[in-house]
Design a protein around this motif. Structure first.
Motif, PDB file in Angstrom:
ATOM      1  N   ALA A   1      -0.873  39.422  -5.529  1.00 45.64           N
ATOM      2  CA  ALA A   1       0.328  38.631  -5.245  1.00 45.64           C
ATOM      3  C   ALA A   1       1.039  38.170  -6.513  1.00 45.64           C
ATOM      4  N   LEU A   2       0.375  38.247  -7.659  1.00 50.80           N
ATOM      5  CA  LEU A   2       1.041  37.894  -8.914  1.00 50.80           C
ATOM      6  C   LEU A   2       2.239  38.793  -9.175  1.00 50.80           C
ATOM      7  N   GLN A   3       2.223  40.006  -8.619  1.00 54.29           N
ATOM      8  CA  GLN A   3       3.349  40.927  -8.799  1.00 54.29           C
ATOM      9  C   GLN A   3       4.641  40.378  -8.203  1.00 54.29           C
ATOM     10  N   ASP A   4       4.519  39.616  -7.120  1.00 51.89           N
ATOM     11  CA  ASP A   4       5.693  39.184  -6.355  1.00 51.89           C
ATOM     12  C   ASP A   4       5.927  37.681  -6.425  1.00 51.89           C
ATOM     13  N   ARG A   5       5.283  36.993  -7.353  1.00 50.64           N
ATOM     14  CA  ARG A   5       5.313  35.536  -7.338  1.00 50.64           C
ATOM     15  C   ARG A   5       6.744  34.989  -7.402  1.00 50.64           C
ATOM     16  N   GLU A   6       7.566  35.533  -8.277  1.00 46.52           N
ATOM     17  CA  GLU A   6       8.934  35.025  -8.402  1.00 46.52           C
ATOM     18  C   GLU A   6       9.761  35.335  -7.159  1.00 46.52           C
ATOM     19  N   ASP A   7       9.630  36.557  -6.629  1.00 44.54           N
ATOM     20  CA  ASP A   7      10.381  36.926  -5.425  1.00 44.54           C
ATOM     21  C   ASP A   7       9.925  36.105  -4.225  1.00 44.54           C
ATOM     22  N   ASP A   8       8.614  35.908  -4.100  1.00 42.56           N
ATOM     23  CA  ASP A   8       8.090  35.124  -2.969  1.00 42.56           C
ATOM     24  C   ASP A   8       8.615  33.696  -3.008  1.00 42.56           C
ATOM     25  N   GLN A   9       8.659  33.118  -4.193  1.00 40.35           N
ATOM     26  CA  GLN A   9       9.163  31.754  -4.318  1.00 40.35           C
ATOM     27  C   GLN A   9      10.646  31.684  -3.975  1.00 40.35           C
ATOM     28  N   ARG A  10      11.384  32.698  -4.377  1.00 40.26           N
ATOM     29  CA  ARG A  10      12.829  32.713  -4.137  1.00 40.26           C
ATOM     30  C   ARG A  10      13.162  32.818  -2.654  1.00 40.26           C
ATOM     31  N   ILE A  11      12.393  33.640  -1.895  1.00 44.30           N
ATOM     32  CA  ILE A  11      12.739  33.856  -0.487  1.00 44.30           C
ATOM     33  C   ILE A  11      11.921  32.972   0.461  1.00 44.30           C
ATOM     34  N   GLY A  12      11.038  32.149  -0.093  1.00 49.15           N
ATOM     35  CA  GLY A  12      10.311  31.193   0.733  1.00 49.15           C
ATOM     36  C   GLY A  12       9.066  31.714   1.406  1.00 49.15           C
ATOM     37  N   VAL A  13       8.463  32.781   0.859  1.00 44.91           N
ATOM     38  CA  VAL A  13       7.217  33.325   1.404  1.00 44.91           C
ATOM     39  C   VAL A  13       6.033  32.647   0.717  1.00 44.91           C
ATOM     40  N   LYS A  14       5.014  32.321   1.489  1.00 48.04           N
ATOM     41  CA  LYS A  14       3.849  31.620   0.949  1.00 48.04           C
ATOM     42  C   LYS A  14       2.797  32.628   0.479  1.00 48.04           C
ATOM     43  N   SER A  15       2.061  32.255  -0.561  1.00 47.10           N
ATOM     44  CA  SER A  15       0.952  33.083  -1.043  1.00 47.10           C
ATOM     45  C   SER A  15       0.022  32.228  -1.881  1.00 47.10           C
ATOM     46  N   SER A  16      -1.209  32.682  -2.039  1.00 49.32           N
ATOM     47  CA  SER A  16      -2.177  31.936  -2.836  1.00 49.32           C
ATOM     48  C   SER A  16      -1.780  31.923  -4.308  1.00 49.32           C
ATOM     49  N   ALA A  17      -1.053  32.945  -4.773  1.00 47.01           N
ATOM     50  CA  ALA A  17      -0.609  32.970  -6.162  1.00 47.01           C
ATOM     51  C   ALA A  17       0.339  31.804  -6.438  1.00 47.01           C
ATOM     52  N   LEU A  18       1.179  31.464  -5.460  1.00 45.63           N
ATOM     53  CA  LEU A  18       2.061  30.308  -5.588  1.00 45.63           C
ATOM     54  C   LEU A  18       1.284  29.009  -5.390  1.00 45.63           C
ATOM     55  N   LEU A  19       0.369  29.008  -4.434  1.00 46.92           N
ATOM     56  CA  LEU A  19      -0.407  27.804  -4.148  1.00 46.92           C
ATOM     57  C   LEU A  19      -1.215  27.363  -5.369  1.00 46.92           C
ATOM     58  N   PHE A  20      -1.893  28.302  -6.002  1.00 43.85           N
ATOM     59  CA  PHE A  20      -2.759  27.958  -7.126  1.00 43.85           C
ATOM     60  C   PHE A  20      -1.980  27.758  -8.420  1.00 43.85           C
TER      61      PHE A  20
END
Length: 281
Positions: free
Chosen positions: A176-195
Motif C-alpha cells: 500500500a506504500l505505492q498508493d499512499r498519496e493517491d489513497d489519501q487524496r481520494i479518501g481510501v483507507k489503508s494501513s499504510a495511512l493508518l500507521f
C-alpha cells in the motif's frame, strides 16, 4: 478477460495458495494427497481471480483516479460492468465445483471464504486496516485445507490462520506504500495511512506476530529443528525489510519488497516439510 483477472501477475495467487499448502503439509505429516494439492492450487487461482474481479467492480470509480490502477479494464472503459459480473459468476461456479469434491465440513466452511472475498474490496471504505480482512480471507484457505485433510479443525490450523493474518497485514502494508498519496487524496483507507511514520514498527510487530504463530503451530505438530532454523533465516530477512522501511522508499522498491513475500511463503512450505518427522533422510 486476461487483464481483468491479472493473468500476467499471479503474486496474489501464490500468496493465497501458500497458507493452504502449509496446512496440507502439516495436517498430512508432510505427505498430502496429490488430488488435494491440485484442488487447493486450482482453487487459489480461481478465488484470487474472483477476488480481483470483485475488487475492480467495487473500485471502478476509484481506480480511474489512481495512476497505478487507471489502466484496469473497468476503470479504462475497455470492459463493461455486465461482462465483469458474468466472469465473476463463472469463477464462482468453478469454485463451487471444486469445493463439491471435498468433505462436508469443508463445504460448510466455503461460504465464509466467498463472504470474505466479497466484502474485502469494500473494507477500504469502512475500516482503517482493510489488510486485516485480507489476511483472514487468505488464512481461511488454511482452515479449509485442514478440514479437507482431517474432517476436523485442530489448534494448529488456527495458528496458521493467525500467522497468515499477521503476514498479510505486513506485506500488504508494504504494498500500500505505492498508493499512499493517491489513497489519501481520494479518501481510501489503508494501513499504510493508518500507521504513517510508524510503518516500520507496525510491519515489524506483525511479522513478529506471524513468527510467533508459526512457532506455536510447529511446536504443537512436533516439528524438527530444520523448521526452526528456516524460520530464523526468515527472521533475518524480515529484519532487513523493517530496517529498509525506516528510509523513504520508491513505489517500485515497495513492490519489490512486497514480492519477496511470495518466496517467503515458499520457504515456509519447505520448512514445514523438512521439519516433519520422516519426510527427510
Amino acid at each position: 478477460m486476461a487483464d481483468l483477472i491479472r493473468l500476467r501477475n499471479q503474486s496474489g495467487t501464490w500468496l493465497l495458495m501458500w497458507p493452504s499448502l502449509w496446512a496440507l503439509i502439516l495436517a498430512n505429516q508432510g505427505r498430502p494427497p496429490l488430488w488435494l494439492v491440485c484442488v487447493f492450487a486450482l482453487g487459489s487461482f480461481v478465488m484470487r481471480s474472483l477476488g480481483v474481479v470483485i475488487n475492480d467492480v467495487a473500485d471502478r470509480d476509484f481506480d480511474k483516479h489512481v495512476a497505478r490502477t487507471s489502466h484496469r479494464p473497468l476503470a479504462a472503459g475497455r470492459l463493461t460492468l455486465g461482462h465483469a459480473l458474468v466472469v465473476a459468476l463463472g469463477l464462482a461456479l468453478i469454485a463451487a465445483g471444486l469445493v463439491s469434491t471435498l468433505n462436508w465440513l469443508t463445504i460448510c466452511l466455503s461460504p465464509i471464504a466467498l463472504f470474505l472475498a466479497s466484502i474485502y474490496p469494500f473494507c477500504k471504505r469502512w475500516i482503517h486496516m482493510p489488510q486485516a480482512v485480507l489476511g483472514v480471507a487468505f488464512g481461511w484457505g488454511a482452515i479449509m485445507a485442514w478440514a479437507a485433510s482431517r474432517a476436523t479443525i485442530d489448534p494448529q490450523a488456527w495458528w496458521l490462520l493467525g500467522a497468515t493474518t499477521c503476514w498479510a497485514i505486513a506485506y500488504d502494508t508494504i504494498y500500500a506504500l505505492q498508493d499512499r498519496e493517491d489513497d489519501q487524496r481520494i479518501g481510501v483507507k489503508s494501513s499504510a495511512l493508518l500507521f504513517g511514520p510508524r510503518v516500520p514498527l507496525a510491519v515489524g510487530l506483525f511479522l513478529t506476530g506471524m513468527m510467533g504463530c508459526l512457532l506455536a503451530a510447529g511446536y504443537l505438530s512436533g516439528l524438527g529443528m530444520g523448521y526452526y532454523l528456516m524460520l530464523a533465516l526468515l527472521g533475518g530477512i524480515f529484519l532487513g525489510q523493517v530496517r529498509r522501511l525506516r528510509f523513504p522508499i520508491a513505489p517500485h522498491a515497495a513492490f519489490g519488497m512486497f514480492y519477496q513475500h511470495v518466496y517467503v511463503g515458499a520457504a515456509i512450505l519447505i520448512a514445514l516439510w523438512i521439519g516433519t518427522p520422516g519426510t527427510t533422510p
